[in-house]
Scaffold this motif. Structure first.
Motif, PDB file in Angstrom:
ATOM      1  N   ARG A  92       1.014  -1.202   0.012  1.00 37.81           N
ATOM      2  CA  ARG A  92       0.031   0.389  -0.119  1.00 37.81           C
ATOM      3  C   ARG A  92       0.942   1.234  -0.407  1.00 37.81           C
ATOM      4  O   ARG A  92       0.356   2.453  -0.967  1.00 37.81           O
ATOM      5  CB  ARG A  92      -1.080  -0.503   1.175  1.00 37.81           C
ATOM      6  CG  ARG A  92      -2.119   1.020   1.070  1.00 37.81           C
ATOM      7  CD  ARG A  92      -3.063   0.328   2.258  1.00 37.81           C
ATOM      8  NE  ARG A  92      -2.389   0.132   3.183  1.00 37.81           N
ATOM      9  CZ  ARG A  92      -3.926  -1.741   4.065  1.00 37.81           C
ATOM     10  NH1 ARG A  92      -3.996  -2.038   2.949  1.00 37.81           N
ATOM     11  NH2 ARG A  92      -3.139  -1.491   4.817  1.00 37.81           N
ATOM     12  N   HIS A  93       1.970   1.137   1.053  1.00 36.36           N
ATOM     13  CA  HIS A  93       2.684   2.072   0.833  1.00 36.36           C
ATOM     14  C   HIS A  93       3.719   2.311   0.033  1.00 36.36           C
ATOM     15  O   HIS A  93       4.246   3.528  -0.010  1.00 36.36           O
ATOM     16  CB  HIS A  93       2.714   2.610   2.421  1.00 36.36           C
ATOM     17  CG  HIS A  93       1.443   2.775   3.464  1.00 36.36           C
ATOM     18  ND1 HIS A  93       0.902   3.954   3.022  1.00 36.36           N
ATOM     19  CD2 HIS A  93       0.813   1.946   4.205  1.00 36.36           C
ATOM     20  CE1 HIS A  93      -0.146   4.196   3.834  1.00 36.36           C
ATOM     21  NE2 HIS A  93      -0.641   3.077   4.394  1.00 36.36           N
ATOM     22  N   THR A  94       4.791   0.709   0.139  1.00 38.75           N
ATOM     23  CA  THR A  94       6.273   1.522  -0.380  1.00 38.75           C
ATOM     24  C   THR A  94       6.464   0.666  -1.498  1.00 38.75           C
ATOM     25  O   THR A  94       7.126   1.475  -1.982  1.00 38.75           O
ATOM     26  CB  THR A  94       6.710   0.652   0.633  1.00 38.75           C
ATOM     27  OG1 THR A  94       6.509   1.627   1.493  1.00 38.75           O
ATOM     28  CG2 THR A  94       8.229   1.023   0.255  1.00 38.75           C
ATOM     29  N   LEU A  95       5.578  -0.647  -2.125  1.00 39.05           N
ATOM     30  CA  LEU A  95       6.105  -0.617  -3.352  1.00 39.05           C
ATOM     31  C   LEU A  95       4.738  -0.881  -4.099  1.00 39.05           C
ATOM     32  O   LEU A  95       3.686  -1.144  -3.932  1.00 39.05           O
ATOM     33  CB  LEU A  95       5.828  -2.233  -3.004  1.00 39.05           C
ATOM     34  CG  LEU A  95       6.669  -3.687  -3.869  1.00 39.05           C
ATOM     35  CD1 LEU A  95       7.950  -3.209  -3.999  1.00 39.05           C
ATOM     36  CD2 LEU A  95       7.089  -4.626  -2.736  1.00 39.05           C
ATOM     37  N   GLY A  96       5.454  -0.491  -5.489  1.00 42.73           N
ATOM     38  CA  GLY A  96       4.071  -0.017  -6.322  1.00 42.73           C
ATOM     39  C   GLY A  96       4.105  -1.339  -7.244  1.00 42.73           C
ATOM     40  O   GLY A  96       5.587  -2.019  -7.981  1.00 42.73           O
ATOM     41  N   GLU A 116      -8.000   5.607  -6.482  1.00 47.28           N
ATOM     42  CA  GLU A 116      -7.914   4.555  -4.947  1.00 47.28           C
ATOM     43  C   GLU A 116      -7.039   4.027  -4.314  1.00 47.28           C
ATOM     44  O   GLU A 116      -7.269   4.377  -3.119  1.00 47.28           O
ATOM     45  CB  GLU A 116      -8.608   2.806  -5.843  1.00 47.28           C
ATOM     46  CG  GLU A 116      -8.913   2.211  -4.357  1.00 47.28           C
ATOM     47  CD  GLU A 116      -9.303   0.718  -4.715  1.00 47.28           C
ATOM     48  OE1 GLU A 116      -9.031   0.426  -6.620  1.00 47.28           O
ATOM     49  OE2 GLU A 116      -9.833  -0.320  -4.204  1.00 47.28           O
ATOM     50  N   PRO A 117      -5.290   4.134  -4.729  1.00 45.77           N
ATOM     51  CA  PRO A 117      -4.564   4.284  -3.556  1.00 45.77           C
ATOM     52  C   PRO A 117      -3.848   5.200  -3.738  1.00 45.77           C
ATOM     53  O   PRO A 117      -4.285   4.856  -2.209  1.00 45.77           O
ATOM     54  CB  PRO A 117      -3.891   3.725  -5.054  1.00 45.77           C
ATOM     55  CG  PRO A 117      -3.864   3.424  -6.382  1.00 45.77           C
ATOM     56  CD  PRO A 117      -5.508   3.865  -6.323  1.00 45.77           C
ATOM     57  N   LEU A 118      -4.672   6.169  -3.712  1.00 48.36           N
ATOM     58  CA  LEU A 118      -4.353   7.768  -2.667  1.00 48.36           C
ATOM     59  C   LEU A 118      -5.872   7.983  -1.872  1.00 48.36           C
ATOM     60  O   LEU A 118      -5.440   8.162  -0.766  1.00 48.36           O
ATOM     61  CB  LEU A 118      -5.142   8.550  -3.941  1.00 48.36           C
ATOM     62  CG  LEU A 118      -3.904   9.358  -5.105  1.00 48.36           C
ATOM     63  CD1 LEU A 118      -4.090  10.685  -6.041  1.00 48.36           C
ATOM     64  CD2 LEU A 118      -2.113   9.756  -4.070  1.00 48.36           C
ATOM     65  N   CYS A 123      -5.984   9.528   1.090  1.00 50.07           N
ATOM     66  CA  CYS A 123      -6.443  11.491   1.087  1.00 50.07           C
ATOM     67  C   CYS A 123      -8.185  11.672   0.232  1.00 50.07           C
ATOM     68  O   CYS A 123      -8.723  11.016   0.185  1.00 50.07           O
ATOM     69  CB  CYS A 123      -6.151  11.743  -1.015  1.00 50.07           C
ATOM     70  SG  CYS A 123      -5.983  12.843  -1.911  1.00 50.07           S
ATOM     71  N   PRO A 124      -8.423  12.533   0.285  1.00 43.30           N
ATOM     72  CA  PRO A 124      -9.609  13.246   0.558  1.00 43.30           C
ATOM     73  C   PRO A 124     -10.277  12.900  -0.972  1.00 43.30           C
ATOM     74  O   PRO A 124      -9.514  13.070  -2.358  1.00 43.30           O
ATOM     75  CB  PRO A 124      -9.518  14.761   0.697  1.00 43.30           C
ATOM     76  CG  PRO A 124      -8.304  15.100   1.135  1.00 43.30           C
ATOM     77  CD  PRO A 124      -7.892  13.680   1.156  1.00 43.30           C
ATOM     78  N   ALA A 132      -6.556  11.999 -10.116  1.00 40.29           N
ATOM     79  CA  ALA A 132      -7.117  11.089 -10.871  1.00 40.29           C
ATOM     80  C   ALA A 132      -7.303  11.175 -12.348  1.00 40.29           C
ATOM     81  O   ALA A 132      -6.272  10.639 -13.586  1.00 40.29           O
ATOM     82  CB  ALA A 132      -7.714  10.557 -10.373  1.00 40.29           C
ATOM     83  N   ALA A 133      -7.873  12.237 -12.758  1.00 40.24           N
ATOM     84  CA  ALA A 133      -8.238  13.004 -14.322  1.00 40.24           C
ATOM     85  C   ALA A 133      -6.731  13.140 -14.694  1.00 40.24           C
ATOM     86  O   ALA A 133      -6.708  13.377 -15.519  1.00 40.24           O
ATOM     87  CB  ALA A 133      -8.979  14.084 -13.315  1.00 40.24           C
TER      88      ALA A 133
END
Lengths: 235, 291, 256
Positions: A92-96, A116-118, A123-124, A132-133
């Motif tokens: 979730r936080h380190t490894l994409g 979604e990841p944000l 993130c609000p 994303a846009a």
């Protein structure tokens, strides 16, 4: 530079129980370290285990022997041994991970898939959607598609949605499995630029790039994945 | 040789005499023990060994067994059915006890020590020392919503009564108000949910802190329960849909009473409708007082 | 981070070789765990034992409630278990008639748990029911309709609303998509996915459909003969299955 990946003596053998326990060794004692700001291109003949190594780093594949250390929140986590919820937290936080194909989630609009990841980072929603846009726009996805689920998109469009989703959260490490495979030149350049920006913010990249132009454009180092002993043995 | 049949009467020999109150002493003792438990745990349904009685289920077999268990030589019995002393059910049960217990009977609420009732509580306020016996067809208020007895018992044990409000919710959703007008569920002593028997909800407030002892008997379902004198009895409701008893814009056509429960009757062949007191004793008293 | 559910050495033995044995796992807030396996593998038994519907023969199940209080479920008094079941847990069944009250309206179905927790204001109950119907994509104009007038997919979504209205921490689901058409199933799964994510609800879902697990669950337990033969991250189990039985299951998935 800060070391972010420290994989030592990674081994991976597939045991096919449906073929009488046939054992297929793919990785044999492979070690790889990657520092922040590096982009390592995995090379080697087909079947050498480039994809397998990438998936082992992501803990998508289980490894036999060896350690897969990932720098996560200022400590090392062994992805080969960590409990599932910790692996999930590292991812979730380190490894994409940008896979070759988008695994389509029915009914969810492209915009939300990318955001979604944000959202998972806390993130609000409005902010995440705006970001994303921006990513979809940069990757040349027509705005009329943003509100649609990507199931009906073309292969190239799906792949670009996938890249946006995989890269939108600025994770310290990015694993990329042929991110540009189904893209035209224009879009490939966009992806290369995005990867460069990631390197500039200090991310470490490990990728498989079949397209030499892309590899030359982005890789700081090439790692030749050694062939495992080509012995096939029944267990 | 078989004995020739002849109807029992007081002056026949001992073989034809019923035990006092019809039931045998052991059955009465069993019932009294169950009643003591019921009084000790207000609103809790106590199982009992219901006997075959000389009337069909649904005609008050539960009530008649309770009456038989508590009646004594000095008691004065009143029996009402829907408030009336003169309907078939009331007349039969009153005569039954006159015969098998030899007790005095009355139609005057104030004079009665023991009142067996079907579907009403008298308008005349009850007094300390009086006992009401209710005939109950279905003692379990949750039954229409939960068919399993095992489950309803658990709901009582754990005091999980949200389900009862589901029924009231449905009423409001469908009719705009709580349309349940009789057998309106009550919380007894803030603990047990109970059915007040099919009395109109008009009578529910009379249960609250009543000086009389209230006993409830369901013969077919083999359950009895009690509301002891001065027990708190709350009719369920929602904050924004509080409990409300029935009101009439008319007064009783016979006695002019404006605060009693009224029945609508058709008075003649032309279909003229009238509203009259359901409590015949109350109506008679009002008319006598007016004269 | 402490798990909301810790299971150790859990055993439910029917005495004929059936049941579930030596079950160990932990579940964290917001995690979705799928239990997969064929009929008779013990997955539904495990679910029912975890939820306290069956009494465990051995082992420990510790649940942490909203106030971080730990409860040993295998030794919990019935009253306390029922309190947890209506405030902290949900239970979605395969057959709607087991999970819904078919003879009362959708609104009453949704608000029942609120009434059980003591809400006594009709207006607020109705508003909450309407809100949750919208959340599960059922029009608020269906509030007074009975579930028997709903399609299978709507009934399952109504079950979700009925359970989530009290914002439980943990929801058990037993083959919730078992009887649904594929397109209806996708809608149910997507909706569940979103609601579970938004409300940080942990889910334990029994399914025999690996596709459902892939879509919904971060983690998967594979059961065979009452035992967990493989456990881990869902994508790892599906992409790199280790146990012969898991390999068989994965190779049996129909490719669309």
């Amino acid at each position: 530079m800060t070391r972010l990946i420290d994989a030592q003596s990674v081994c991976k053998t597939f045991v096919l129980h449906q073929q009488d326990g046939l054992a297929l060794p793919v990785l044999d004692d492979v070690s790889l370290t990657v520092d922040a700001g590096e982009c390592v291109a995995l090379t080697g003949p087909s079947g050498a285990g480039k994809s397998t190594l990438l998936k082992a780093l992501y803990a998508n594949y289980l490894t036999g022997r060896g350690r897969v250390l990932i720098r996560h929140r200022d400590r090392w986590v062994d992805m080969a041994a960590a409990p599932p919820h910790e692996v999930a937290d590292v991812r979730r936080h380190t490894l994409g991970y940008v896979s070759q194909f988008l695994r389509v989630i029915p009914r969810v609009p492209a915009l939300d898939i990318v955001a979604e990841p944000l959202l998972e980072w806390g993130c609000p929603q409005a902010e995440a959607r705006d970001e994303a846009a921006a990513w979809l726009a940069r990757l040349n996805i027509a705005p009329r598609l943003w509100r649609l689920p990507p199931a009906t998109f073309s292969g190239g469009e799906q792949q670009r949605v996938n890249i946006a989703r995989g890269m939108i959260a600025p994770r310290p490490i990015l694993l990329l499995d042929e991110p540009t495979a189904s893209l035209d030149t224009g879009n490939r350049d966009v992806v290369v630029a995005l990867m460069r920006e990631a390197l500039q913010r200090g991310a470490a990249l490990v990728g498989i790039f079949h397209d030499e132009a892309t590899r030359d454009a982005i890789a700081t180092r090439v790692f030749d994945v050694p062939l495992a002993r080509a012995t096939e043995q029944a267990a | 040789m078989t004995e020739p049949f002849s109807p029992p009467s007081a002056n026949l020999d001992d073989r034809w005499r019923y035990n006092f109150g019809f039931l045998d002493e052991n059955t009465k003792r069993m019932l009294r023990r169950a009643l003591l438990k019921a009084v000790a745990v207000p609103g809790y349904q106590v199982p009992f060994g219901s006997r075959e009685m000389p009337l069909p289920y649904g005609w008050g077999t539960g009530g008649i067994q309770l009456t038989a268990a508590v009646i004594g030589h000095e008691d004065v019995l009143k029996v009402i059915d829907q408030g009336a002393d003169d309907t078939t059910n009331a007349v039969n049960i009153r005569r039954f006890f006159a015969r098998v217990a030899g007790v005095a009977t009355t139609t005057v609420t104030r004079d009665a020590t023991l009142i067996q009732t079907r579907h009403r509580i008298p308008e005349t306020p009850l007094a300390e020392g009086q006992i009401m016996v209710f005939q109950v067809p279905e003692p379990e208020p949750l039954r229409t919503l939960e068919a399993s007895e095992v489950e309803t018992r658990k709901l009582h044990a754990h005091q999980e009564y949200g389900l009862m409000h589901v029924k009231l919710y449905e009423d409001i959703a469908r009719y705009g108000h709580i349309a349940t007008s009789y057998d309106y569920p009550v919380m007894v002593n803030r603990r047990y949910l109970a059915s007040p028997s099919p009395i109109p909800k008009f009578d529910n407030p009379k249960l609250h802190r009543s000086p009389a002892l209230m006993l409830f008997g369901a013969g077919r379902e083999k359950r009895l329960y009690a509301i002891p004198p001065y027990t708190e009895v709350e009719s369920l409701a929602f904050e924004d849909h509080p409990f409300e008893a029935q009101h009439w814009s008319q007064a009783c056509a016979l006695c002019g009473s404006s605060d009693s429960y009224l029945d609508e009757i058709i008075a003649d062949d032309a279909g003229v409708r009238q509203f009259v007191c359901s409590d015949t004793d109350h109506c008679r008293q009002q008319r006598e007082a007016a004269q | 981070m402490t798990p909301i559910l810790s299971v150790q050495g859990l055993r439910k033995d029917y005495g004929n070789g059936q049941g579930c044995f030596d079950i160990d796992f932990e579940l964290f807030a917001g995690e979705v765990l799928c239990i997969v396996g064929e009929s008779g593998s013990g997955k539904s038994t495990l679910l029912a034992t975890l939820a306290g519907k069956l009494a465990a023969d051995d082992g420990s199940v510790v649940f942490r409630d909203k106030n971080e209080r730990a409860h040993e479920l295998t030794r919990l008094a019935e009253a306390e278990r029922r309190r947890l079941a209506r405030s902290e847990w949900g239970y979605v069944t395969q057959h709607a008639r087991d999970g819904l009250r078919m003879n009362v309206s959708a609104g009453a179905n949704v608000s029942e748990r609120l009434m059980a927790l003591g809400e006594r204001h009709y207006g607020r109950l109705r508003a909450a029911a309407a809100d949750w119907l919208e959340k599960v994509e059922i029009g608020a104009d269906r509030l007074d309709d009975k579930p028997c007038a709903f399609s299978g997919g709507m009934q399952q979504r109504l079950q979700i609303a009925r359970n989530l209205v009290t914002r439980p921490r943990l929801v058990f689901m037993d083959e919730p998509t078992g009887g649904l058409d594929v397109s209806v199933q996708a809608r149910f799964l997507d909706l569940t996915r979103r609601l579970v994510h938004d409300n940080r609800i942990a889910v334990i879902m029994v399914t025999h459909d690996l596709g459902v697990a892939r879509l919904l669950a971060q983690r998967t337990l594979v059961m065979q003969g009452g035992r967990v033969v493989e456990a881990g991250l869902t994508d790892q189990i599906l992409d790199d299955p280790q146990h012969p039985y898991t390999q068989l299951l994965v190779s049996s998935i129909l490719q669309a």
